[in-house]
Design a protein around this motif. Structure first.
Motif, PDB file in Angstrom:
ATOM      1  N   GLY A 253      24.202 -68.750  29.911  1.00 51.89           N
ATOM      2  CA  GLY A 253      23.420 -69.299  31.015  1.00 51.89           C
ATOM      3  C   GLY A 253      21.989 -69.578  30.602  1.00 51.89           C
ATOM      4  O   GLY A 253      21.425 -70.632  30.917  1.00 51.89           O
ATOM      5  N   PHE A 254      21.387 -68.638  29.857  1.00 47.77           N
ATOM      6  CA  PHE A 254      20.018 -68.824  29.373  1.00 47.77           C
ATOM      7  C   PHE A 254      19.932 -70.018  28.429  1.00 47.77           C
ATOM      8  O   PHE A 254      19.003 -70.839  28.527  1.00 47.77           O
ATOM      9  CB  PHE A 254      19.561 -67.550  28.643  1.00 47.77           C
ATOM     10  N   ALA A 255      20.892 -70.144  27.521  1.00 46.84           N
ATOM     11  CA  ALA A 255      20.869 -71.241  26.551  1.00 46.84           C
ATOM     12  C   ALA A 255      20.987 -72.592  27.251  1.00 46.84           C
ATOM     13  O   ALA A 255      20.229 -73.529  26.949  1.00 46.84           O
ATOM     14  CB  ALA A 255      22.002 -71.067  25.545  1.00 46.84           C
ATOM     15  N   SER A 256      21.906 -72.700  28.201  1.00 46.40           N
ATOM     16  CA  SER A 256      22.112 -73.985  28.872  1.00 46.40           C
ATOM     17  C   SER A 256      20.898 -74.366  29.720  1.00 46.40           C
ATOM     18  O   SER A 256      20.454 -75.519  29.708  1.00 46.40           O
ATOM     19  CB  SER A 256      23.381 -73.953  29.714  1.00 46.40           C
ATOM     20  N   GLU A 257      20.330 -73.403  30.452  1.00 43.39           N
ATOM     21  CA  GLU A 257      19.161 -73.692  31.283  1.00 43.39           C
ATOM     22  C   GLU A 257      17.942 -74.060  30.440  1.00 43.39           C
ATOM     23  O   GLU A 257      17.198 -74.992  30.784  1.00 43.39           O
ATOM     24  CB  GLU A 257      18.818 -72.478  32.156  1.00 43.39           C
TER      25      GLU A 257
END
Length: 332
Positions: A253-257
């Motif tokens: 989630g952190f990487a995509s955001e």
């Protein structure tokens, strides 16, 4: 008559901005909510505030929409063209919201402008559309997918020997920051598109000149409408983006955001291009999810989403053209 149309157009434009907010709320917070980094209401409140603030970070995207897509006729005729474009965009937003498809409000608006422009024999600035819309429309999802895949691969390598539980907690906290950055980028991109449409209408009737700065009241009203829409939440699309494509963990989630937010800032501030926040974050989610294994991504769901992407501009344009034709008959 002219003043009444101006007021109606502003109300409809802010209505579009509101639908943009609840339609695209998922862009900023779906991954954070699905990984339990944030509670839904806290995430929506944060996204609403960041959307509002992002609307004031420059006006380059608003100027592209207001000056670089179509050149409308002057007077009431031009107002009818812009109103038709807005109705086309709102219609497509509501249809895709109903079916839970994360389509692009930005491209719905641009499709509406082009459709109404063609139907009214307005000047459509095709070279500007290719440079500022079509090329970024292709590049932003591709960069989002590849960038998120590479960043997640790097995270997996860097944290391969760390305690899994502690690492997960750390990325869950980090997601609060990446979700805020994504929401700020959404305000930077999408609130400015409504500003551009209102500015286009004001130029059409001579209330402002084409070279003037966007009035403060236009910025405030657009920022407020999109933040209120965001806070109302788009739960149908949030489920699709947060869970149906792939079940994300906090690191992914952190990487995509993070990657999606970076793409939005570069496109808006560096290239002045009105790109789709929906396309960017959805592609980034697929890219980060693919680091598990390609089969972890539900490609059938992804295929439906991509189909909606392809249909957005022509569908919104067709509705806008039909609205213009009907309005033209009535006003004749």
């Amino acid at each position: 008559m002219e003043l009444a149309l101006v007021i109606a157009l502003i109300v409809i434009a802010l209505g579009f901005d509101y639908t943009n907010g609840f339609h695209d709320a998922a862009n900023a917070i779906a991954t954070s909510v699905s990984t339990r980094a944030l509670t839904p209401r806290l995430a929506l409140a944060m996204a609403a505030v960041c959307n509002f603030l992002g609307a004031f970070v420059g006006t380059a995207v608003a100027e592209t929409v207001g000056k670089g897509i179509i050149s409308t006729p002057s007077g009431t005729h031009g107002l009818v063209v812009v109103i038709s474009a807005l109705i086309g965009a709102i219609t497509w937003n509501l249809v895709t919201w109903y079916f839970g498809l994360p389509s692009s409000s930005s491209h719905a608006l641009i499709g509406g402008l082009v459709g109404a422009g063609i139907a009214s024999s307005s000047v459509v600035m095709w070279s500007g559309i290719v440079d500022k819309v079509v090329i970024p429309m292709v590049l932003s999802p591709a960069i989002g997918f590849v960038g998120a895949f590479l960043l997640m691969t790097a995270i997996l390598w860097l944290f391969r020997h760390r305690n899994p539980g502690r690492t997960t907690r750390g990325f869950r906290m980090a997601q609060s920051v990446s979700a805020a950055a994504m929401a700020l980028g959404h305000g930077l991109q999408d609130a400015q598109k409504t500003m551009g449409v209102i500015f286009l209408a004001l130029v059409t009737v001579g209330y402002v000149n084409n070279g003037d700065a966007i009035p403060l009241w236009v910025k405030l009203s657009a920022a407020t409408a999109i933040s209120l829409g965001t806070y109302s939440g788009g739960w149908r699309i949030m489920r699709t983006l947060g869970r149906r494509i792939i079940h994300l963990d906090p690191a992914r989630g952190f990487a995509s955001e993070s990657v999606a937010a970076g793409v939005l800032y570069v496109m808006a501030i560096g290239l002045h291009a009105p790109v789709s926040t929906t396309h960017t974050i959805t592609s980034a989610v697929m890219g980060a999810g693919s680091t598990k294994r390609l089969s972890a991504v539900r490609w059938g769901v992804a295929k439906g989403i991509v189909t909606a992407w392809v249909l957005t501009i022509p569908a919104a344009g067709l509705v806008a053209a039909l609205c213009y034709g009907l309005a033209h008959l009535i006003l004749e």
